[in-house]
Design an enzyme around this catalytic site. Structure first.
Site, PDB file in Angstrom:
ATOM      1  N   HIS A 121      -9.176   3.524  -1.846  1.00 62.52           N
ATOM      2  CA  HIS A 121      -7.816   3.015  -1.709  1.00 62.52           C
ATOM      3  C   HIS A 121      -7.437   2.145  -2.906  1.00 62.52           C
ATOM      4  O   HIS A 121      -7.338   0.925  -2.780  1.00 62.52           O
ATOM      5  CB  HIS A 121      -7.708   2.241  -0.391  1.00 62.52           C
ATOM      6  CG  HIS A 121      -6.338   1.753  -0.058  1.00 62.52           C
ATOM      7  ND1 HIS A 121      -5.183   2.359  -0.498  1.00 62.52           N
ATOM      8  CD2 HIS A 121      -5.933   0.684   0.703  1.00 62.52           C
ATOM      9  CE1 HIS A 121      -4.138   1.691  -0.028  1.00 62.52           C
ATOM     10  NE2 HIS A 121      -4.564   0.672   0.689  1.00 62.52           N
ATOM     11  N   CYS A 159     -13.556  -0.430   7.417  1.00 57.12           N
ATOM     12  CA  CYS A 159     -12.606  -0.832   6.376  1.00 57.12           C
ATOM     13  C   CYS A 159     -12.715   0.070   5.157  1.00 57.12           C
ATOM     14  O   CYS A 159     -13.816   0.474   4.764  1.00 57.12           O
ATOM     15  CB  CYS A 159     -12.886  -2.257   5.919  1.00 57.12           C
ATOM     16  SG  CYS A 159     -12.919  -3.449   7.277  1.00 57.12           S
ATOM     17  N   LYS A 209     -10.417   5.538   3.871  1.00 58.46           N
ATOM     18  CA  LYS A 209     -11.717   5.055   4.340  1.00 58.46           C
ATOM     19  C   LYS A 209     -12.867   5.528   3.450  1.00 58.46           C
ATOM     20  O   LYS A 209     -13.713   4.748   3.063  1.00 58.46           O
ATOM     21  CB  LYS A 209     -11.903   5.530   5.795  1.00 58.46           C
ATOM     22  CG  LYS A 209     -13.245   5.319   6.433  1.00 58.46           C
ATOM     23  CD  LYS A 209     -13.485   3.869   6.780  1.00 58.46           C
ATOM     24  CE  LYS A 209     -14.244   3.122   5.717  1.00 58.46           C
ATOM     25  NZ  LYS A 209     -15.668   3.381   5.656  1.00 58.46           N
ATOM     26  N   CYS A 237       0.817  -1.224   0.000  1.00 62.56           N
ATOM     27  CA  CYS A 237       0.000   0.000   0.000  1.00 62.56           C
ATOM     28  C   CYS A 237       0.847   1.270   0.000  1.00 62.56           C
ATOM     29  O   CYS A 237       0.325   2.360  -0.209  1.00 62.56           O
ATOM     30  CB  CYS A 237      -0.947  -0.018   1.188  1.00 62.56           C
ATOM     31  SG  CYS A 237      -1.965  -1.499   1.204  1.00 62.56           S
TER      32      CYS A 237
END
Ligand SMILES: [Zn+2]
Lengths: 401, 126
Positions: A336, A210, A332, A84
């Site tokens: 992402h 998530c 969030k 990430c």
């Protein structure tokens, strides 16, 4: 050594995109070049972040492919992969190359598609994301990516008394911020009750703790002080970049929930910039899960250890609070798309420090900090950006220093 | 360490494949660093804490306590949720394991066996 400056930025909306990786990347890269006032001829090199194009879309040798697609064929191209933290690593290396005088103008960007639009549903994508966990010592246990941060967060809850309600407050805040961001994957607000009644993904995380599986791209033009003077884009100075790693797997880390790599990277970035956490006006940090934001606010020194949850619940990290965290909505709510996330943080900070962030603008934002982690937080890159006075014809010589 | 562990070593070093083979035989192996005393349940070519290659193969305790735990309800392809994954403290080492039941941090657990998964064997505690 010259200063590196961000002189142009661009990004797609994050969400669900049907376009190919090259077409998606062009939607971020061409606006970034235009924002910088740079043509393809001005660009000396291309630094790309893409984490999982090989696994998700069967794509490799992606950097030259993308360069050719946007008119940069012929420049040296390199691709970074650090889970990430992928495009923050590309950004760091672009900045280092400019600071060292190897290149004057660099395009850095990231692109990734992770939504079901790729043909990969949740179980397949969960398996691909888990590839960042250790292949022998973690993956066979069935550990997932939410599971990794669930283990860190459960420990933090045990050590400091962090509550599910405090975690939910992070989600509520970032959804509220995301509702102000037209590029956010989620444009709607949520409530603590809604977060706490969602289905469990990996306890203590429920669905709204998530980040989503998103598609998107982000790009920035990094230029030396001299090159920035010749380009029309309003510069933001890169004051410091820190990059640290910790032991993989999680079980071997001395204190997993401390996220030591973030502490080390932040220390480097603060030292290089000559600032401390109290000087930071706006933060974009890696809230892949609500608990990750709690750990990060503490590791960055924005709040005391153990105060990350209470600070979020009290509004200290909200827009209008003492240290606004994730005005973009964060991972969030903004979304992402793995390899695009780090540069997207730079895009948001650049707009904040230019005063161009519209209804989510942090007042008097002069120092911005980006925190992007990879894997089980074993990789962390922290960047400090500073505003540069708006140039006009009289001040042109001043601004690039 | 004891000669019976030699079968799991290659050129005197405990490899990942040796660790897996031992696990499948019901033996939990780790490494102890002679230089910094770090004990790991995740064998490597050198010590993760100090870089030393002076590592001895050790048999890990089979009784431990739960350091952290999560109930996984959204599983990767090839795994059937729900199940429990934990970090388990075993003496001076920490291990990532499948837990056979729900557990709280601080609970005592003991090694049961290796669970077979599409990603290879994993230690199961309960
Ligand atoms: Zn050692």
């Amino acid at each position: 050594m010259t200063d590196a400056n961000v002189v142009g930025v661009g990004m797609t909306a994050f969400g669900v995109h049907g376009s190919t990786l090259p077409d998606l990347f062009a939607e971020a890269a061409l606006p970034a070049l235009d924002d910088a006032g740079a043509t393809a001829d001005d660009v000396d090199a291309f630094y790309l972040g893409n984490a999982m194009g090989g696994q998700i879309e069967g794509e490799s040798h992606l950097a030259p492919t993308l360069a050719s697609h946007i008119g940069l064929a012929g420049v040296p191209c390199q691709r970074y992969e650090d889970a990430c933290a992928t495009s923050s690593n590309a950004f760091k290396n672009a900045v280092r190359a400019v600071e060292a005088g190897q290149h004057d103008v660099v395009l850095v960007g990231g692109v990734e598609r992770c939504s079901p639009e790729t043909g990969k549903e949740t179980d397949a994508m969960t398996r691909i994301f888990a590839s960042a966990a250790h292949g022998a010592y973690e993956r066979p246990t069935g550990l997932t990516f939410p599971g990794v941060f669930a283990l860190l967060t459960k420990r933090h809850m045990h050590e400091y008394g962090t509550t599910p309600e405090q975690l939910a407050a992070v989600a509520v805040k970032n959804h509220r911020h995301g509702s102000l961001n037209p590029r956010a994957h989620f444009g709607s607000e949520t409530t603590v009750d809604e977060v706490l009644s969602g289905p469990v993904v990996a306890d203590p995380f429920r669905l709204h703790d998530c980040c989503p599986f998103s598609d998107g791209a982000a790009a920035a033009v990094v230029a030396s002080a001299d090159a920035a003077e010749t380009l029309s884009g309003d510069p933001v100075r890169v004051a410091g970049v820190g990059h640290a790693t910790d032991i993989v797997p999680i079980a071997d880390k001395a204190h997993p929930s401390a996220t030591q790599a973030a502490r080390d990277a932040a220390g480097q970035a603060y030292e290089a910039a000559g600032v401390g956490p109290d000087d930071v006006d706006v933060v974009e940090l890696h809230d892949c899960f609500t608990g990750a934001e709690v750990l990060a606010t503490e590791a960055l020194g924005l709040v005391e250890d153990g105060e990350g949850g209470p600070a979020a619940a009290a509004g200290r990290t909200s827009l209008g609070g003492e240290i606004p965290v994730n005005p973009s909505g964060g991972l969030k709510a903004k979304g992402h798309p793995i390899g695009a996330t780090g540069v997207a943080q730079v895009v948001e900070l650049t707009e904040q420090l230019r005063g161009d962030a519209d209804s989510r603008q942090v007042e008097a934002a002069d120092v911005g900090l980006a925190h992007n982690l990879g894997g089980d937080a074993a990789t962390t890159i922290v960047s400090v950006l500073e505003s540069v006075p708006r140039r006009d014809s009289d001040q042109r010589g001043e601004v690039a220093r | 360490m004891s000669e019976s562990l030699d079968a799991y070593r290659s050129d005197g070093r405990l490899t990942t494949n040796g660790w897996r083979a031992a696990l499948e035989d019901g033996v939990l192996l780790g490494q102890a660093c002679a230089d910094c005393e770090h004990v790991t349940a995740a064998p490597k070519a050198a010590c993760a804490r100090c870089g030393s290659r002076d590592l001895s193969t050790v048999q890990l305790p089979e009784e431990g306590t739960v350091y952290s735990v999560s109930r996984i309800e959204v599983a990767p392809a090839g795994f059937d949720a729900p199940y429990h994954v934990g970090l388990v403290t075993l003496g001076d080492a920490r291990l990532t394991a499948r837990l056979s039941d729900a557990a709280e941090i601080g609970d005592s657990v003991s090694f049961q066996n290796a669970v077979t998964t599409p990603e290879g064997p994993a230690p199961r505690f309960g």
